[in-house]
Scaffold this motif. Structure first.
Motif, mmCIF file in Angstrom:
data_model
loop_
_atom_site.group_PDB
_atom_site.id
_atom_site.type_symbol
_atom_site.label_atom_id
_atom_site.label_comp_id
_atom_site.label_asym_id
_atom_site.label_seq_id
_atom_site.Cartn_x
_atom_site.Cartn_y
_atom_site.Cartn_z
ATOM 1 N N GLU A 96 0.836 -1.187 0.000
ATOM 2 C CA GLU A 96 0.000 0.000 0.000
ATOM 3 C C GLU A 96 0.876 1.244 0.000
ATOM 4 O O GLU A 96 1.970 1.245 0.574
ATOM 5 C CB GLU A 96 -0.919 0.018 1.235
ATOM 6 N N SER A 97 0.394 2.310 -0.628
ATOM 7 C CA SER A 97 1.184 3.545 -0.676
ATOM 8 C C SER A 97 1.447 4.080 0.727
ATOM 9 O O SER A 97 2.524 4.621 0.997
ATOM 10 C CB SER A 97 0.494 4.601 -1.538
ATOM 11 N N GLY A 98 0.494 3.916 1.629
ATOM 12 C CA GLY A 98 0.699 4.362 3.002
ATOM 13 C C GLY A 98 1.850 3.633 3.674
ATOM 14 O O GLY A 98 2.612 4.234 4.447
ATOM 15 N N ASP A 99 2.000 2.338 3.378
ATOM 16 C CA ASP A 99 3.128 1.579 3.916
ATOM 17 C C ASP A 99 4.450 2.073 3.322
ATOM 18 O O ASP A 99 5.449 2.189 4.023
ATOM 19 C CB ASP A 99 2.972 0.086 3.637
ATOM 20 N N LEU A 100 4.444 2.345 2.023
ATOM 21 C CA LEU A 100 5.657 2.860 1.375
ATOM 22 C C LEU A 100 6.060 4.202 1.974
ATOM 23 O O LEU A 100 7.233 4.428 2.289
ATOM 24 C CB LEU A 100 5.440 2.986 -0.134
ATOM 25 N N THR A 132 7.067 -11.366 2.977
ATOM 26 C CA THR A 132 6.793 -11.647 4.388
ATOM 27 C C THR A 132 5.398 -11.252 4.838
ATOM 28 O O THR A 132 4.911 -11.767 5.847
ATOM 29 C CB THR A 132 7.786 -10.881 5.286
ATOM 30 N N ARG A 133 4.785 -10.311 4.157
ATOM 31 C CA ARG A 133 3.493 -9.710 4.536
ATOM 32 C C ARG A 133 3.562 -9.058 5.920
ATOM 33 O O ARG A 133 2.549 -8.840 6.568
ATOM 34 C CB ARG A 133 2.339 -10.713 4.473
ATOM 35 N N GLU A 134 4.775 -8.735 6.367
ATOM 36 C CA GLU A 134 4.944 -7.980 7.598
ATOM 37 C C GLU A 134 4.527 -6.533 7.345
ATOM 38 O O GLU A 134 4.504 -6.070 6.217
ATOM 39 C CB GLU A 134 6.406 -8.026 8.071
ATOM 40 N N SER A 135 4.247 -5.812 8.402
ATOM 41 C CA SER A 135 3.822 -4.422 8.277
ATOM 42 C C SER A 135 5.020 -3.499 8.080
ATOM 43 O O SER A 135 6.160 -3.863 8.378
ATOM 44 C CB SER A 135 3.072 -3.991 9.537
ATOM 45 N N GLU A 137 5.631 -1.034 9.881
ATOM 46 C CA GLU A 137 6.155 -0.762 11.228
ATOM 47 C C GLU A 137 7.160 -1.823 11.676
ATOM 48 O O GLU A 137 7.970 -1.573 12.553
ATOM 49 C CB GLU A 137 5.011 -0.665 12.240
ATOM 50 N N THR A 138 7.092 -3.003 11.082
ATOM 51 C CA THR A 138 8.035 -4.066 11.398
ATOM 52 C C THR A 138 9.236 -4.037 10.467
ATOM 53 O O THR A 138 10.378 -4.167 10.905
ATOM 54 C CB THR A 138 7.344 -5.449 11.296
ATOM 55 N N ILE A 139 8.979 -3.858 9.188
ATOM 56 C CA ILE A 139 10.043 -3.904 8.183
ATOM 57 C C ILE A 139 10.986 -2.706 8.297
ATOM 58 O O ILE A 139 12.211 -2.859 8.256
ATOM 59 C CB ILE A 139 9.447 -3.978 6.761
ATOM 60 N N ALA A 140 10.434 -1.510 8.417
ATOM 61 C CA ALA A 140 11.249 -0.293 8.389
ATOM 62 C C ALA A 140 12.325 -0.256 9.472
ATOM 63 O O ALA A 140 13.484 0.041 9.165
ATOM 64 C CB ALA A 140 10.350 0.934 8.461
ATOM 65 N N GLY A 142 13.766 -2.723 10.942
ATOM 66 C CA GLY A 142 14.755 -3.744 10.598
ATOM 67 C C GLY A 142 15.709 -3.252 9.521
ATOM 68 O O GLY A 142 16.927 -3.422 9.629
ATOM 69 N N LEU A 143 15.151 -2.630 8.487
ATOM 70 C CA LEU A 143 15.999 -2.076 7.428
ATOM 71 C C LEU A 143 16.892 -0.962 7.960
ATOM 72 O O LEU A 143 18.066 -0.872 7.597
ATOM 73 C CB LEU A 143 15.133 -1.554 6.276
ATOM 74 N N ARG A 144 16.339 -0.118 8.818
ATOM 75 C CA ARG A 144 17.130 0.980 9.391
ATOM 76 C C ARG A 144 18.318 0.413 10.174
ATOM 77 O O ARG A 144 19.439 0.905 10.049
ATOM 78 C CB ARG A 144 16.263 1.865 10.281
ATOM 79 N N THR A 145 18.076 -0.633 10.933
ATOM 80 C CA THR A 145 19.155 -1.259 11.699
ATOM 81 C C THR A 145 20.213 -1.837 10.767
ATOM 82 O O THR A 145 21.417 -1.631 10.964
ATOM 83 C CB THR A 145 18.590 -2.367 12.613
ATOM 84 N N ILE A 146 19.785 -2.546 9.754
ATOM 85 C CA ILE A 146 20.725 -3.163 8.805
ATOM 86 C C ILE A 146 21.573 -2.098 8.120
ATOM 87 O O ILE A 146 22.802 -2.193 8.074
ATOM 88 C CB ILE A 146 19.967 -4.012 7.758
ATOM 89 N N PHE A 147 20.934 -1.063 7.579
ATOM 90 C CA PHE A 147 21.674 -0.057 6.827
ATOM 91 C C PHE A 147 22.563 0.807 7.716
ATOM 92 O O PHE A 147 23.609 1.278 7.277
ATOM 93 C CB PHE A 147 20.738 0.792 5.971
ATOM 94 N N THR A 148 22.183 0.966 8.961
ATOM 95 C CA THR A 148 23.049 1.683 9.897
ATOM 96 C C THR A 148 24.281 0.850 10.202
ATOM 97 O O THR A 148 25.407 1.354 10.195
ATOM 98 C CB THR A 148 22.284 2.002 11.196
ATOM 99 N N ARG A 149 24.090 -0.426 10.433
ATOM 100 C CA ARG A 149 25.210 -1.299 10.810
ATOM 101 C C ARG A 149 26.176 -1.555 9.668
ATOM 102 O O ARG A 149 27.385 -1.668 9.898
ATOM 103 C CB ARG A 149 24.679 -2.611 11.376
ATOM 104 N N ILE A 150 25.687 -1.657 8.443
ATOM 105 C CA ILE A 150 26.617 -1.924 7.338
ATOM 106 C C ILE A 150 27.461 -0.702 6.989
ATOM 107 O O ILE A 150 28.427 -0.818 6.249
ATOM 108 C CB ILE A 150 25.914 -2.470 6.071
ATOM 109 N N GLN A 151 27.135 0.449 7.554
ATOM 110 C CA GLN A 151 27.944 1.646 7.323
ATOM 111 C C GLN A 151 29.020 1.833 8.390
ATOM 112 O O GLN A 151 29.881 2.699 8.261
ATOM 113 C CB GLN A 151 27.043 2.882 7.280
ATOM 114 N N ARG A 152 28.994 1.025 9.430
ATOM 115 C CA ARG A 152 29.986 1.125 10.501
ATOM 116 C C ARG A 152 31.343 0.621 10.013
ATOM 117 O O ARG A 152 31.427 -0.390 9.322
ATOM 118 C CB ARG A 152 29.563 0.299 11.715
#
Length: 168
Positions: A96-100, A132-135, A137-140, A142-152
């Motif tokens: 959904e656009s709201g999720d994006l 995954t059909r996760e929301s 609020e769940t996906i974002a 997780g992605l923020r954590t991943i992208f923050t950590r791979i820049q360390r």
């Protein structure tokens, strides 16, 4: 102000969008620091989203537009194309656009800092959401954590041991 008032009147009569909603969007855009000319350009792009079935709430879309402008830095001239990309993805895939928009607000900045574009972010998020059909609020987060950590620096150095170069 006269120019903005005329623009709101024009958009409400030509697109059938509520002038009260457009006025609220104008306030959101002005509070974000956009100048009057930029507000007019962004307002037209946002008013057009009310015609698309994938967008639900123009105020939430406006908040997302502010995030897009701040995080991906292509200016208000690119906003209509960017919102069009969100509409196209939401129309063609199981997202959904709201999720994006919610995901962009939560994660877009760190994704851009990692070297990604809005279109790449939309593709990545949509792929995860469809699988995954996760929301959002769940996906974002997780992605923020991943992208923050791979820049360390420590993560970059650790992965180099395995011939994985994150800075290439």
């Amino acid at each position: 102000l006269k120019g903005l008032n005329d623009e709101i009147t024009r958009l409400s009569t030509t697109l059938g969008t509520s002038s009260k909603e457009l006025l609220g969007v104008t306030r959101i855009l002005a509070q974000a620091g956009l100048q009057a000319g930029e507000v007019k350009t962004a307002l037209e792009a946002l008013a057009k989203t009310t015609l698309a079935a994938t967008f639900e709430d123009i105020n939430k879309t406006a908040e997302g537009a502010v995030a897009i402008l701040a995080q991906f830095g292509q200016g208000v001239g690119a906003l209509e194309r960017q919102l069009g990309a969100i509409n196209a993805v939401a129309g063609q895939f199981a997202v959904e656009s709201g999720d994006l928009i919610g995901a962009i607000r939560r994660t877009g900045g760190v994704f851009k800092a990692a070297g990604g574009s809005l279109e790449e972010f939309l593709g990545l998020f949509t792929s995860i959401r469809a699988t995954t059909r996760e929301s959002a609020e769940t996906i974002a987060p997780g992605l923020r954590t991943i992208f923050t950590r791979i820049q360390r620096r420590g993560t970059i150095d650790f992965l180099k041991q395995f011939n994985i170069d994150l800075v290439d």
